[in-house]
Design an enzyme around this catalytic site. Structure first.
Site, mmCIF file in Angstrom:
data_model
loop_
_atom_site.group_PDB
_atom_site.id
_atom_site.type_symbol
_atom_site.label_atom_id
_atom_site.label_comp_id
_atom_site.label_asym_id
_atom_site.label_seq_id
_atom_site.Cartn_x
_atom_site.Cartn_y
_atom_site.Cartn_z
ATOM 1 N N TYR A 61 0.850 -1.205 0.000
ATOM 2 C CA TYR A 61 0.000 0.000 0.000
ATOM 3 C C TYR A 61 0.884 1.253 0.000
ATOM 4 C CZ TYR A 61 -3.354 3.521 1.661
ATOM 5 O OH TYR A 61 -4.126 4.659 1.801
ATOM 6 N N LYS A 94 1.109 4.203 -2.924
ATOM 7 C CA LYS A 94 0.828 5.622 -2.705
ATOM 8 C C LYS A 94 2.061 6.481 -2.987
ATOM 9 C CE LYS A 94 -3.544 5.356 -1.668
ATOM 10 N NZ LYS A 94 -4.574 6.009 -2.496
HETATM 11 N N1 LIG Z 1 -9.140 7.760 5.272
HETATM 12 C C1 LIG Z 1 -7.895 8.168 5.411
HETATM 13 O O1 LIG Z 1 -7.491 8.702 6.449
HETATM 14 C C2 LIG Z 1 -6.904 7.985 4.303
HETATM 15 C C3 LIG Z 1 -5.553 8.131 4.595
HETATM 16 C C4 LIG Z 1 -4.636 8.052 3.555
HETATM 17 C C5 LIG Z 1 -5.084 7.828 2.261
HETATM 18 N N2 LIG Z 1 -6.411 7.668 2.009
HETATM 19 C C6 LIG Z 1 -6.827 7.445 0.630
HETATM 20 O O2 LIG Z 1 -7.999 8.199 0.359
HETATM 21 C C7 LIG Z 1 -8.832 7.494 -0.554
HETATM 22 C C8 LIG Z 1 -10.242 7.350 0.023
HETATM 23 O O3 LIG Z 1 -10.134 6.637 1.242
HETATM 24 P P1 LIG Z 1 -11.407 6.311 2.152
HETATM 25 O O4 LIG Z 1 -10.892 6.266 3.543
HETATM 26 O O5 LIG Z 1 -12.536 7.225 1.822
HETATM 27 O O6 LIG Z 1 -11.711 4.810 1.674
HETATM 28 P P2 LIG Z 1 -13.079 3.968 1.616
HETATM 29 O O7 LIG Z 1 -12.674 2.526 1.679
HETATM 30 O O8 LIG Z 1 -14.028 4.470 2.646
HETATM 31 O O9 LIG Z 1 -13.625 4.289 0.167
HETATM 32 C C9 LIG Z 1 -12.945 3.854 -0.978
HETATM 33 C C10 LIG Z 1 -13.908 3.789 -2.142
HETATM 34 O O10 LIG Z 1 -13.165 3.343 -3.294
HETATM 35 C C11 LIG Z 1 -13.946 2.367 -3.959
HETATM 36 N N3 LIG Z 1 -13.074 1.486 -4.725
HETATM 37 C C12 LIG Z 1 -12.224 0.547 -4.237
HETATM 38 N N4 LIG Z 1 -11.598 -0.075 -5.247
HETATM 39 C C13 LIG Z 1 -12.072 0.476 -6.393
HETATM 40 C C14 LIG Z 1 -11.801 0.243 -7.768
HETATM 41 N N5 LIG Z 1 -10.946 -0.699 -8.168
HETATM 42 N N6 LIG Z 1 -12.442 1.017 -8.679
HETATM 43 C C15 LIG Z 1 -13.329 1.951 -8.302
HETATM 44 N N7 LIG Z 1 -13.637 2.202 -7.009
HETATM 45 C C16 LIG Z 1 -13.003 1.476 -6.067
HETATM 46 C C17 LIG Z 1 -14.685 1.621 -2.855
HETATM 47 O O11 LIG Z 1 -15.808 0.920 -3.339
HETATM 48 C C18 LIG Z 1 -15.035 2.769 -1.926
HETATM 49 O O12 LIG Z 1 -16.294 3.331 -2.260
HETATM 50 C C19 LIG Z 1 -8.130 6.154 -0.819
HETATM 51 O O13 LIG Z 1 -7.383 6.248 -2.003
HETATM 52 C C20 LIG Z 1 -7.216 5.989 0.369
HETATM 53 O O14 LIG Z 1 -6.090 5.171 0.083
HETATM 54 C C21 LIG Z 1 -7.325 7.723 3.017
#
Ligand SMILES: NC(=O)c1ccc[n+]([C@@H]2O[C@H](COP(=O)([O-])OP(=O)(O)OC[C@H]3O[C@@H](n4cnc5c(N)ncnc54)[C@H](O)[C@@H]3O)[C@@H](O)[C@H]2O)c1
Length: 257
Positions: free
Chosen positions: A154, A158
């Site tokens: 992961y 990123k």
């Molecule tokens: N939440 C955090 O604090 C955090 C921290 C660092 C990075 N991120 C990044 O932010 C983004 C959103 O995170 P989140 O916490 O809202 O995640 P989440 O799991 O709540 O939502 C992710 C969404 O992406 C969709 N998804 C997954 N694989 C997919 C694919 N192959 N094609 C299309 N859609 C797909 C899922 O169905 C889901 O609706 C991600 O890229 C995550 O890596 C989040």
């Protein structure tokens, strides 16, 4: 901050940060096309759009599937009459010791997070190039900057998103396309799943560590209150001259470099 009438593609909009962004964009009068792999996505997105001034449509596709992603983006562009911005939040996370990772684990996580970023960025590119303008916001992570123990693939994915973003920000600026990355620390379904996998002792330790690590508030932020306004700004005309940046929205957890 004005995004009224902007035509925005939001990936991952069925849940988490992107679902909150969809609510905020629609409330501000933007037209939104959500691309997500989730089966329940259409219902979630319809609920987000109920009563809002903006219009929303749902396209089910995986961003790691080139043909399906290009088809969804082209259909959305045809329906909306163009694409002003892409907010690319779709992503997956998996915890597994580095020494146990399989090629399948790598392809799943890096395929969706890194290759998916290339594919969806490429899919919107011709539309933005033709218009001579566009905004792309990719989602990186602190994992890609400092690394997070227990999820090497992961973190690698990123890190790739950050490097990709810096390069296309330079390469595509000549077409009027600005590309930035955000680094969130936001309490979503993804984070909740991580917490659910911890033992009670682990959770106590984790919360104590977060209280130390996040100077502002001591815990992850709220999607609607803390993240959505930043995304609206990055899509708005006010952010016209911001390009190639990594913008952390994390209460000061990781000083950006
Ligand atoms: N939440 C955090 O604090 C955090 C921290 C660092 C990075 N991120 C990044 O932010 C983004 C959103 O995170 P989140 O916490 O809202 O995640 P989440 O799991 O709540 O939502 C992710 C969404 O992406 C969709 N998804 C997954 N694989 C997919 C694919 N192959 N094609 C299309 N859609 C797909 C899922 O169905 C889901 O609706 C991600 O890229 C995550 O890596 C989040």
């Amino acid at each position: 901050m004005d995004v009224q009438g902007k035509r925005v593609i939001v990936t991952g909009g069925a849940s988490g940060i992107a679902a909150a962004a969809v609510v905020a964009f629609l409330a501000a009068g933007a037209e939104v096309a959500v691309i997500d792999v989730a089966e329940h996505g259409a219902d979630a997105v319809a609920a987000a759009g109920a009563g809002a001034p903006g219009k929303v449509a749902y396209y089910r596709a995986s961003v790691s599937d080139r043909a399906a992603t290009f088809a969804a983006v082209d259909a959305a562009a045809a329906t909306m009459g163009g694409i002003d911005a892409l907010v690319h939040a779709a992503g997956v996370q998996q915890y597994k010791p580095a020494e146990d990772l399989t090629d399948e684990d790598w392809e799943h996580v890096v395929g969706i997070n890194a290759r998916g970023t290339m594919i969806i960025n490429q899919a919107v590119f011709p539309h933005m190039k033709a218009a001579g303008a566009g905004r792309i916001v990719n989602f990186a992570s602190a994992a890609g900057m400092v690394g997070v123990r227990g999820c090497a693939h992961y973190s690698a994915s990123k890190g790739a998103v950050l490097a990709w973003t810096r390069v296309v920000a330079q390469d595509w600026a000549r077409y009027g396309i600005a590309v930035n990355a955000v680094v969130p620390a936001i309490w979503t379904e993804m984070y909740q799943r991580t917490r659910d996998g911890m033992t009670p002792e682990g959770l106590t330790q984790h919360d104590a560590a977060m209280a130390q690590m996040i100077p502002l508030g001591g815990r992850l932020g709220d999607p609607l209150r803390d993240m959505a306004p930043v995304l609206l700004f990055l899509v708005s005309d006010g952010a016209r001259f911001i390009n190639g940046q990594t913008i952390a929205v994390d209460g000061g957890m990781v000083p950006t470099r």
